[in-house]
Design an enzyme around this catalytic site. Sequence first.
Site, PDB file in Angstrom:
ATOM      1  N   LYS A  56       2.829  -9.272 -14.158  1.00 61.14           N
ATOM      2  CA  LYS A  56       3.978  -8.509 -13.668  1.00 61.14           C
ATOM      3  C   LYS A  56       5.134  -8.452 -14.656  1.00 61.14           C
ATOM      4  O   LYS A  56       6.035  -7.627 -14.516  1.00 61.14           O
ATOM      5  CB  LYS A  56       4.457  -9.059 -12.310  1.00 61.14           C
ATOM      6  CG  LYS A  56       3.443  -8.812 -11.188  1.00 61.14           C
ATOM      7  CD  LYS A  56       4.102  -8.643  -9.838  1.00 61.14           C
ATOM      8  CE  LYS A  56       3.065  -8.169  -8.827  1.00 61.14           C
ATOM      9  NZ  LYS A  56       3.555  -8.151  -7.456  1.00 61.14           N
ATOM     10  N   LYS A  89      -8.495  -0.347  -8.345  1.00 65.88           N
ATOM     11  CA  LYS A  89      -8.238  -0.446  -6.909  1.00 65.88           C
ATOM     12  C   LYS A  89      -7.096   0.468  -6.488  1.00 65.88           C
ATOM     13  O   LYS A  89      -6.220   0.803  -7.283  1.00 65.88           O
ATOM     14  CB  LYS A  89      -7.954  -1.887  -6.505  1.00 65.88           C
ATOM     15  CG  LYS A  89      -6.565  -2.365  -6.747  1.00 65.88           C
ATOM     16  CD  LYS A  89      -6.327  -3.692  -6.022  1.00 65.88           C
ATOM     17  CE  LYS A  89      -4.843  -3.963  -5.930  1.00 65.88           C
ATOM     18  NZ  LYS A  89      -4.284  -3.724  -4.612  1.00 65.88           N
ATOM     19  N   LYS A 129      -0.300   0.192  -4.698  1.00 66.80           N
ATOM     20  CA  LYS A 129       1.050   0.740  -4.574  1.00 66.80           C
ATOM     21  C   LYS A 129       1.656   0.985  -5.933  1.00 66.80           C
ATOM     22  O   LYS A 129       2.333   1.972  -6.164  1.00 66.80           O
ATOM     23  CB  LYS A 129       1.961  -0.244  -3.823  1.00 66.80           C
ATOM     24  CG  LYS A 129       1.728  -0.267  -2.329  1.00 66.80           C
ATOM     25  CD  LYS A 129       2.744  -1.154  -1.634  1.00 66.80           C
ATOM     26  CE  LYS A 129       2.485  -2.585  -1.955  1.00 66.80           C
ATOM     27  NZ  LYS A 129       2.569  -3.582  -0.956  1.00 66.80           N
TER      28      LYS A 129
HETATM   29  P1  ATP Z   1       0.892  -3.964  -5.624  1.00 67.30           P
HETATM   30  O1  ATP Z   1       0.246  -2.894  -6.471  1.00 67.30           O
HETATM   31  O2  ATP Z   1       2.395  -3.880  -5.575  1.00 67.30           O
HETATM   32  O3  ATP Z   1       0.344  -5.333  -5.880  1.00 67.30           O
HETATM   33  P2  ATP Z   1      -0.917  -3.593  -3.525  1.00 67.30           P
HETATM   34  O4  ATP Z   1      -1.275  -2.169  -3.276  1.00 67.30           O
HETATM   35  O5  ATP Z   1      -1.862  -4.413  -4.351  1.00 67.30           O
HETATM   36  O6  ATP Z   1       0.511  -3.577  -4.160  1.00 67.30           O
HETATM   37  P3  ATP Z   1      -0.167  -5.825  -1.950  1.00 67.30           P
HETATM   38  O7  ATP Z   1       1.171  -5.819  -1.298  1.00 67.30           O
HETATM   39  O8  ATP Z   1      -0.338  -6.594  -3.221  1.00 67.30           O
HETATM   40  O9  ATP Z   1      -0.632  -4.312  -2.167  1.00 67.30           O
HETATM   41  O10 ATP Z   1      -1.257  -6.325  -0.927  1.00 67.30           O
HETATM   42  C1  ATP Z   1      -1.049  -6.402   0.461  1.00 67.30           C
HETATM   43  C2  ATP Z   1      -2.383  -6.710   1.115  1.00 67.30           C
HETATM   44  O11 ATP Z   1      -3.255  -5.591   1.000  1.00 67.30           O
HETATM   45  C3  ATP Z   1      -3.133  -7.885   0.469  1.00 67.30           C
HETATM   46  O12 ATP Z   1      -3.738  -8.645   1.508  1.00 67.30           O
HETATM   47  C4  ATP Z   1      -4.173  -7.218  -0.387  1.00 67.30           C
HETATM   48  O13 ATP Z   1      -5.325  -8.034  -0.555  1.00 67.30           O
HETATM   49  C5  ATP Z   1      -4.487  -5.961   0.409  1.00 67.30           C
HETATM   50  N1  ATP Z   1      -4.896  -4.870  -0.476  1.00 67.30           N
HETATM   51  C6  ATP Z   1      -4.121  -4.289  -1.417  1.00 67.30           C
HETATM   52  N2  ATP Z   1      -4.778  -3.293  -2.028  1.00 67.30           N
HETATM   53  C7  ATP Z   1      -6.019  -3.250  -1.482  1.00 67.30           C
HETATM   54  C8  ATP Z   1      -7.185  -2.434  -1.695  1.00 67.30           C
HETATM   55  N3  ATP Z   1      -7.191  -1.459  -2.593  1.00 67.30           N
HETATM   56  N4  ATP Z   1      -8.284  -2.660  -0.933  1.00 67.30           N
HETATM   57  C9  ATP Z   1      -8.286  -3.635  -0.007  1.00 67.30           C
HETATM   58  N5  ATP Z   1      -7.231  -4.446   0.254  1.00 67.30           N
HETATM   59  C10 ATP Z   1      -6.097  -4.260  -0.467  1.00 67.30           C
HETATM   60 MG    MG Z   2      -1.340  -6.430  -5.141  1.00 67.68          MG
END
Ligand code: ATP
Ligand code: MG
Length: 332
Positions: A112, A195, A198
């Site tokens: 990060k 994946k 966000k």
């Molecule tokens: P960032 O990119 O900011 O890390 P993110 O999209 O990875 O955001 P998080 O807030 O890190 O989202 O994750 C929140 C929850 O959603 C966690 O439990 C994570 O394992 C799950 N999650 C995030 N992205 C995925 C995905 N593509 N598929 C399945 N589960 C996900």
């Molecule tokens: Mg994440």
Amino acid sequence: QPRVLSGAQPTADSYHLGNYIGAFKQWVALQDEFEAFYFIPDMHAITVEYDPAALRERTYIAAAQLIAAGVDPERSVIFVQSQVPEHAQLAWVLQCITGFGEASRMTQFKDKSSKTGADSASVGLFTYPTLMAADILIYQADRVPVGEDQRQHIELTRNLAQRFNHRFGETFTVPEPHIVKDIAKIYDLQDPTGKMSKSFSGPNGVVNMLDDPKTAAKKIRSAVTDSGSEIRFDPENKPGVSNLLTIFSALTGRPVDAIVTEFDGQQYGHLKVALAEIVGDLVRDFGARTRALLDDRAELDALLARGAERARAVASPTLELVYERSGFVKVR
Ligand code: ATP
Ligand code: MG
């Protein structure tokens, strides 16, 4: 009943389909077996550059989306991290038993801070894992459902709990990660090797749970697949089609095999159209529930205040014990 705790950062204007399938659907299921604590880590969200007004709004949206996903505010404790001061208070104590070298080995900080470089990253981003340890230990949680990327932080949390217990006397439950093998990982619709995320996905790669139904359906219909035509589950050679099958299966509760059989001999387009309708319907309902909750802020505020109160009822005795063990003089 064993306790489970989890959170998802309010770092976007909406959670996405990956969060819904990979996290929230799982959280909803865990409510039956566990005493569940689900929170919105707004204090973690300020470890990187952010806008205060946006954070506040995103925190409300996050809370509304948790409830819209089926997390029940009666059965589960839903709260906002900053409304429970014990998290930050415990984090300080934990930081004082964390080695600098130990903290430096956390790979999330490296990931990060790679954009800005470590020198301009905040100290908060560096100590993030100790706040996360406090989030978990303050509730004496037994299980923590997390994605694979959080495994290292859970390991640190376990080490800190054991270290504190060893030095100052039995105080914390040592938590186990709850990484469910079959929980689907959802991939980016435009780049199905990465994946759905966000922070990394482009607008057409993610279905946001607040997208309007037409937009969401269109994103599914224009998902990147491959030049072949056979619908089968093969993540290595057919990541795009396999991702669509995973989403289809997760949203309908039907096994992938049954879906493959249903579409036997049909084109990718047929699968996309059918899934687009399912996803469109999902975001229509989900969006409506979220917006209804957001329309009544007084009710949402009251709900969160009640959650924070229930959370503090558990957090505050833990902190009291920690302070006592740490040698702090009690107010008398
Ligand atoms: P960032 O990119 O900011 O890390 P993110 O999209 O990875 O955001 P998080 O807030 O890190 O989202 O994750 C929140 C929850 O959603 C966690 O439990 C994570 O394992 C799950 N999650 C995030 N992205 C995925 C995905 N593509 N598929 C399945 N589960 C996900
Ligand atoms: Mg994440």
